[in-house]
Design a protein around this motif. Structure first.
Motif, mmCIF file in Angstrom:
data_model
loop_
_atom_site.group_PDB
_atom_site.id
_atom_site.type_symbol
_atom_site.label_atom_id
_atom_site.label_comp_id
_atom_site.label_asym_id
_atom_site.label_seq_id
_atom_site.Cartn_x
_atom_site.Cartn_y
_atom_site.Cartn_z
ATOM 1 N N HIS A 25 -6.071 3.575 -1.232
ATOM 2 C CA HIS A 25 -7.459 3.587 -0.755
ATOM 3 C C HIS A 25 -8.186 4.822 -1.290
ATOM 4 C CE1 HIS A 25 -7.649 0.207 2.131
ATOM 5 N NE2 HIS A 25 -6.356 0.371 2.154
ATOM 6 N N THR A 26 -8.856 4.670 -2.429
ATOM 7 C CA THR A 26 -9.723 5.722 -2.967
ATOM 8 C C THR A 26 -10.994 5.076 -3.493
ATOM 9 O OG1 THR A 26 -8.662 5.582 -5.134
ATOM 10 C CG2 THR A 26 -7.809 7.251 -3.625
ATOM 11 N N GLU A 53 0.847 -1.193 0.000
ATOM 12 C CA GLU A 53 0.000 0.000 0.000
ATOM 13 C C GLU A 53 0.882 1.242 0.000
ATOM 14 O OE1 GLU A 53 -3.346 2.288 2.743
ATOM 15 O OE2 GLU A 53 -2.719 0.263 3.293
ATOM 16 N N ILE A 54 0.525 2.228 -0.813
ATOM 17 C CA ILE A 54 1.228 3.522 -0.788
ATOM 18 C C ILE A 54 0.533 4.388 0.256
ATOM 19 C CG2 ILE A 54 1.746 5.607 -2.105
ATOM 20 C CD1 ILE A 54 2.055 3.857 -4.581
ATOM 21 N N ARG A 55 1.227 4.601 1.390
ATOM 22 C CA ARG A 55 0.611 5.328 2.504
ATOM 23 C C ARG A 55 1.180 6.722 2.707
ATOM 24 N NH1 ARG A 55 0.891 0.441 6.997
ATOM 25 N NH2 ARG A 55 -0.620 -0.944 5.998
ATOM 26 N N ASP A 56 2.413 6.962 2.248
ATOM 27 C CA ASP A 56 3.060 8.243 2.531
ATOM 28 C C ASP A 56 3.834 8.720 1.308
ATOM 29 O OD1 ASP A 56 5.788 7.030 2.648
ATOM 30 O OD2 ASP A 56 4.958 6.022 4.404
ATOM 31 N N LEU A 57 4.287 9.961 1.387
ATOM 32 C CA LEU A 57 4.975 10.596 0.264
ATOM 33 C C LEU A 57 6.281 9.885 -0.080
ATOM 34 C CD1 LEU A 57 5.262 12.858 -1.792
ATOM 35 C CD2 LEU A 57 6.227 14.306 0.016
ATOM 36 N N GLU A 58 7.038 9.471 0.941
ATOM 37 C CA GLU A 58 8.335 8.843 0.681
ATOM 38 C C GLU A 58 8.168 7.554 -0.116
ATOM 39 O OE1 GLU A 58 12.401 7.402 3.043
ATOM 40 O OE2 GLU A 58 10.534 7.663 4.155
ATOM 41 N N ALA A 93 5.594 6.722 -1.988
ATOM 42 C CA ALA A 93 5.071 7.063 -3.312
ATOM 43 C C ALA A 93 6.198 7.526 -4.244
ATOM 44 C CB ALA A 93 4.015 8.162 -3.188
ATOM 45 N N GLU A 94 7.097 8.362 -3.724
ATOM 46 C CA GLU A 94 8.180 8.897 -4.571
ATOM 47 C C GLU A 94 9.150 7.806 -5.015
ATOM 48 O OE1 GLU A 94 9.731 12.088 -2.173
ATOM 49 O OE2 GLU A 94 8.563 13.590 -3.288
ATOM 50 N N ILE A 95 9.505 6.906 -4.088
ATOM 51 C CA ILE A 95 10.432 5.819 -4.444
ATOM 52 C C ILE A 95 9.782 4.892 -5.465
ATOM 53 C CG2 ILE A 95 11.770 3.858 -3.583
ATOM 54 C CD1 ILE A 95 11.868 5.307 -0.855
ATOM 55 N N ALA A 96 8.473 4.570 -5.255
ATOM 56 C CA ALA A 96 7.752 3.687 -6.189
ATOM 57 C C ALA A 96 7.685 4.316 -7.572
ATOM 58 C CB ALA A 96 6.350 3.403 -5.659
ATOM 59 N N THR A 148 -5.698 12.288 -8.256
ATOM 60 C CA THR A 148 -5.707 13.507 -7.435
ATOM 61 C C THR A 148 -5.302 13.203 -5.994
ATOM 62 O OG1 THR A 148 -8.097 13.216 -7.101
ATOM 63 C CG2 THR A 148 -7.406 14.715 -8.840
ATOM 64 N N ARG A 149 -5.564 11.983 -5.537
ATOM 65 C CA ARG A 149 -5.128 11.579 -4.184
ATOM 66 C C ARG A 149 -3.608 11.603 -4.090
ATOM 67 N NH1 ARG A 149 -3.964 10.889 0.456
ATOM 68 N NH2 ARG A 149 -3.994 8.959 1.635
ATOM 69 N N MET A 150 -2.925 11.160 -5.142
ATOM 70 C CA MET A 150 -1.462 11.173 -5.145
ATOM 71 C C MET A 150 -0.921 12.608 -5.150
ATOM 72 S SD MET A 150 -0.518 7.950 -7.606
ATOM 73 C CE MET A 150 1.168 7.799 -7.037
ATOM 74 N N VAL A 151 -1.618 13.495 -5.871
ATOM 75 C CA VAL A 151 -1.227 14.914 -5.844
ATOM 76 C C VAL A 151 -1.391 15.464 -4.423
ATOM 77 C CG1 VAL A 151 -1.773 17.224 -6.724
ATOM 78 C CG2 VAL A 151 -1.810 15.259 -8.278
ATOM 79 N N ASP A 152 -2.503 15.097 -3.760
ATOM 80 C CA ASP A 152 -2.735 15.541 -2.381
ATOM 81 C C ASP A 152 -1.644 15.045 -1.430
ATOM 82 O OD1 ASP A 152 -5.028 16.766 -3.224
ATOM 83 O OD2 ASP A 152 -6.371 15.142 -2.595
ATOM 84 N N MET A 153 -1.090 13.867 -1.727
ATOM 85 C CA MET A 153 -0.018 13.322 -0.877
ATOM 86 C C MET A 153 1.286 14.099 -1.043
ATOM 87 S SD MET A 153 -0.665 9.239 -1.422
ATOM 88 C CE MET A 153 0.747 8.671 -0.517
ATOM 89 N N GLY A 154 1.385 14.886 -2.119
ATOM 90 C CA GLY A 154 2.591 15.670 -2.330
ATOM 91 C C GLY A 154 3.435 15.226 -3.503
ATOM 92 N N VAL A 155 2.955 14.243 -4.261
ATOM 93 C CA VAL A 155 3.707 13.774 -5.431
ATOM 94 C C VAL A 155 3.581 14.811 -6.547
ATOM 95 C CG1 VAL A 155 3.990 11.907 -7.100
ATOM 96 C CG2 VAL A 155 3.198 11.392 -4.782
#
Length: 557
Positions: free
Chosen positions: A411-412, A386-391, A393-396, A420-427
């Protein structure tokens, strides 16, 4: 019955001979062969013999009364003890002339028996439910034909740990009760088991085909013993009751088959609630054809699995089948020439040939640190639980951009919102646009039982309101609904997936980089022919594999 016009004299004579040959009661034969209605027979019998008539749907089963009568007698005579009042038992019976049943139960219990006429079809269903409920409760446990309930081959997560409290919970009845509940859940195909203590009751529920139902209600005094037993089985600290704990149980059913349980405890007002998630490795080997993808959706998934790099995201709520979808994909990719690594919390299904890592944040083994390690080990395919945090997400995303195929979950509610959820996470939007190649949003709906599903008459206006097009309505729609039979669960048997499979196109990537929202992405997806979850569900209704009520339960209009 002949005088009341329920059945003709000729039919009755033929039925009597057939019932005798089948060693079946006349009433049971008439109802099973649909020669007469159970309700009409019950009314006639009540009137003729002056015995009270009762609708079984209006009463609850009292397990204590069921236990007062030997199960062999209940099965032999097909009767149901209903209520005990002092030295009297009111006995549900479809044939008041069955004096042998009344005499046998009177002799066995030394109590007065008062017969009550009930409908044959409802009686059969209630007898089955009552015996099943008694079998899964403490005092009703009998020896299982296939398993020794006290000596099942069970292993916890950390086999080498010694537990000083083990002897405290090796109480044979508790051990057998817990093992029986676990085995019954596996046999019925349940996905979860809930052990729930309250102030005055302790109940056990299982989730079958996505719906919870109560299967046992042991005495509340046993709640702590059952909890301690489960914690010992999953190698948890049984002295710690203030914080949640995670564990794992492996139950070996045979040389070739083992079932894993993921166990979690949570402190509540009246004790610890324990939930077991049943993990069956065979579910990952169903094959992509069995999951419920439509042809074009399956082709898209297989097309992106075949790519050497990019990111495939599967999204949906807990219990929507994301893990099975991912593992089905991994199973396709699992060949000798690929290096596949997964980071999960925890690893739910074991697949030989895949390097699986259980993340453990307590010791610093996070999704992010696991991913960094994978990238140093020459991977071809990476799966992140699961991608839960920015770190993470960025490595993946960097892995997907540098020649690796990455699979993960988020989880969307639907596919467009994932971006847009990934943008909200900071990606960074450009990173999303250049790395994410496919998004699958999914839900699980119950599948109609093929043996008993029936056609439902629904007005055209109501169908149009549900979302069916004029073209579909003009072509003629046949809508099926649940009925219920011996081989299914209230008209449903098994589950199937409902999918929204969205390929991230250049136009969608442009919307993301321009700061667009989920609605704009959804509009673009619709233009490109991507069907949403609601439409996918309606297609399943149109195909006759599920009901409109079920689609309304798992999707929104």
């Amino acid at each position: 019955m002949v005088q009341d016009g329920i059945i003709s004299e000729e039919q009755l004579q033929q039925a009597s001979e057939a019932a005798r040959d089948a060693k079946q009661s006349l009433i049971a034969y008439l109802v099973s062969e649909e020669l007469a209605e159970a309700r009409a027979i019950a009314v006639a019998a009540s009137h003729e013999f002056g015995v009270p008539l009762l609708d079984l749907d209006a009463v609850e089963i009292d397990l204590d009364v069921i236990r007062a009568v030997d199960q062999k007698l209940i099965n032999k005579h097909r009767v149901l003890p209903l209520v005990k009042r002092g030295q009297r038992i009111f006995l549900g019976i479809s044939d008041p002339t069955n004096l042998q049943a009344i005499d046998d139960i009177k002799f066995a219990t030394s109590l007065r028996i008062d017969p009550v006429v009930v409908e044959q079809d409802k009686l059969e269903i209630r007898i089955s439910k009552a015996i099943e409920a008694v079998d899964t409760s403490m005092s009703g446990l009998g020896d299982d034909d296939d398993f020794d309930l006290e000596n099942l081959d069970i292993a916890g997560e950390n086999e080498e740990q010694e537990d000083d409290h083990r002897d405290e919970v090796e109480d044979a009845p508790v051990v057998r009760f817990v093992n029986k509940v676990l085995l019954d859940a596996i046999k019925r195909g349940a996905s979860d088991i809930h052990f729930e203590p309250y102030e005055k009751i302790f109940r056990v529920r299982t989730r079958l085909d996505g719906v919870l139902s109560e299967v046992a209600k042991p005495p509340v005094i046993l709640a702590n013993k059952v909890c301690a037993r489960l914690k010992v089985m999953s190698r948890m600290d049984i002295a710690e009751r203030r914080v949640p704990q995670d564990g794992r149980i492996k139950m070996r059913l045979s040389k070739n088959r083992a079932i894993d349980f993921r166990v979690n405890t949570c402190p509540t007002l009246f004790g610890e609630k324990i939930v077991l998630r049943i993990l069956d490795p065979s579910s990952a080997k169903l094959g992509i054809e069995m999951l419920g993808y439509e042809d074009h959706q399956r082709e898209l998934y297989e097309k992106h699995l075949a790519k050497p790099y990019g990111m495939i995201l599967v999204t949906g709520p807990t219990g929507s089948g994301k893990t099975v979808s991912l593992y089905t994909g991994l199973n396709i990719l699992n060949t000798e020439d690929r290096n596949i690594s997964t980071a999960e919390d925890p690893a739910e299904i074991n697949l030989p040939g895949i390097n699986q890592v259980n993340v453990n944040p307590k010791v610093g083994l996070t999704f992010a640190s696991s991913l960094k390690a994978f990238l140093r080990q020459d991977p071809d395919v990476i799966m992140v639980g699961e991608i839960r945090d920015l770190e993470t997400a960025e490595i993946a995303i960097k892995a997907a951009q540098t020649g690796h195929l990455v699979l993960s979950t988020l989880h969307t509610n639907d596919a467009p919102k994932t971006l847009t959820r990934m943008v909200d996470m900071g990606v960074k939007p450009y990173a999303i646009a250049t790395s994410v190649s496919l998004i699958i949003a999914q839900r699980l709906a119950r599948r109609l039982c093929d043996s008993c599903k029936e056609v439902k008459e629904i007005p055209r206006e109501a169908l149009a309101k549900e979302g069916f097009t004029d073209k579909e309505l003009d072509a003629g729609l046949t809508i099926f609904g649940p009925k219920g039979c011996k081989s299914c669960n209230a008209g449903y048997k098994g589950r199937l997936g409902i999918f929204q499979v969205m390929e991230v196109s250049e136009a969608m990537g442009r919307i993301i980089m321009e700061g667009g929202n989920a609605m704009q992405i959804a509009d673009q997806a619709a233009k490109e022919g991507v069907i949403d979850l609601r439409r996918a569900g309606l297609n399943k209704v149109k195909d006759g594999v599920t009901s409109l009520e079920e689609i309304n339960r798992v999707t929104i209009e």
